[in-house]
Design a protein around this motif. Structure first.
Motif: not given
Length: 368
Positions: A331-354
């Motif tokens: 379960y991925i909880d991304y930080v606020d994009p206003d704080d870290e603009p790079d977050v948007n780069t990852y939010k639209n991606l589909k995770p595979s595995y860890m």
């Protein structure tokens, strides 16, 4: 009766006394008394009564070959955590030395005059300092002298006599600074690390009865989370051969979860992008119901997300020697994009595995 003269002094002995030009190729221990000072006492020869794993044989032969070539002394440091095979290697090296006619002297305590006494033995010999970091402790008050420093000139290799010094230690940071990175004093430094998957499997197949081979995979999976030395593996194999399950064995043995372990964590996305967390301290054996959250960072070192891991979905990947959690266990909880603009780069991606890989002691060797 035998009369022995030393200067103007004569000592009387019975007929059992024997005089040698050199020490016979036997094993001796250094003893001490206030009356006699340092002296040697016969010690049972060091034997190796078990299979040797890894490259011990080759390293032992290499050390003895180098010792034979040099026209001065040779020093070897054997370091690593407890139960890693340092003492087995030392016994193997000593046994091979005696086979070549070289006596072995064991120093197991720090006594007055030890350096001068060893230097007085003017012949080729092996001198073994087992658990040197404890026997010659540097961690003393300022009023105490550094017990290791008194031996530095002895280890320089220019003293009279040609000796092979073997020093075993559990913690290299307890060694004198003038012993580490000084190949003039200690030419070799052999590190003993935790056994790898292939070595664990080989060891267990040698020790287990065939009907218990099915439990090897459980031990290997457990070793991806906990460092297991050969002492641990020996005890585990003994219990499994009694017919106990691996779960019962771990529950009863003196192998405890006393501290959090360090892991390298990587979250992979389907397009190849990754988030990382290096040297993450965590407990993979938490009570059921406790949440496992991991802070993940992007390529620029910025905090990107908090990831909750479903511990019931953690699987062991034998090929990569790592624990793996598929996307449905995250379960991925991304930080606020206003704080870290790079977050948007990852939010639209589909995770595979860890992947969660055990992080051991940093590599002390240079990669060339």
């Amino acid at each position: 009766m035998r009369a022995i003269q030393a200067g103007n002094t004569f000592n009387i002995f019975d007929d059992s006394i024997e005089i040698y030009e050199e020490l016979p190729a036997r094993t001796y221990s250094v003893e001490y008394s206030d009356m006699k000072g340092c002296y040697l006492s016969l010690h049972s020869d060091l034997e190796v009564n078990e299979k040797i794993y890894g490259v011990h044989e080759q390293k032992a032969e290499k050390a003895l070959t180098t010792f034979g070539i040099l026209d001065r002394g040779l020093g070897i440091i054997l370091s690593g955590d407890k139960g890693m095979g340092k003492s087995v290697f030392a016994r193997l090296l000593c046994k091979k030395a005696i086979g070549k006619g070289i006596p072995v002297i064991i120093v197991s305590e720090c006594v007055p005059g030890i350096a001068n006494f060893i230097e007085s033995i003017n012949q080729e010999c092996v001198v073994l300092f087992d658990e040197f970091d404890k026997t010659f402790d540097t961690c003393r008050g300022q009023d105490e002298r550094d017990e290791q420093a008194q031996l530095l000139s002895l280890f320089d290799g220019v003293a009279t006599g040609k000796r092979l010094y073997i020093v075993t230690c559990n913690e290299i940071y307890n060694l004198n600074d003038y012993l580490i990175n000084r190949p003039g004093r200690f030419h070799y430094h052999f590190r003993f690390d935790y056994p790898e998957v292939s070595e664990i499997e080989e060891y267990l197949r040698d020790k287990l009865q065939p009907e218990y081979y099915s439990q090897i995979k459980d031990v290997v999976a457990f070793s991806s989370k906990v460092n297991l030395n050969y002492d641990c593996l020996r005890s585990i194999a003994f219990e499994l051969n009694l017919g106990n399950s691996f779960a019962e064995t771990i529950n009863d043995l003196n192998i405890l979860n006393t501290s959090k372990k360090s892991f390298d964590v990587t979250l992979y996305y389907e397009n190849g992008r990754m988030l990382h967390r290096y040297s993450c301290s965590m407990n993979l054996f938490m009570n059921e119901g406790d949440d496992l959250w991991i802070t993940m960072y992007g390529e620029k070192g910025l905090r990107i997300a908090e990831v909750k891991v479903d511990r019931t979905k953690i699987e062991y990947d034998v090929a990569n020697n790592a624990s793996v959690v598929k996307a449905n266990g995250l379960y991925i909880d991304y930080v606020d994009p206003d704080d870290e603009p790079d977050v948007n780069t990852y939010k639209n991606l589909k995770p595979s595995y860890m992947t969660i890989e055990k992080n051991g002691m940093r590599n002390l060797r240079y990669t060339v």
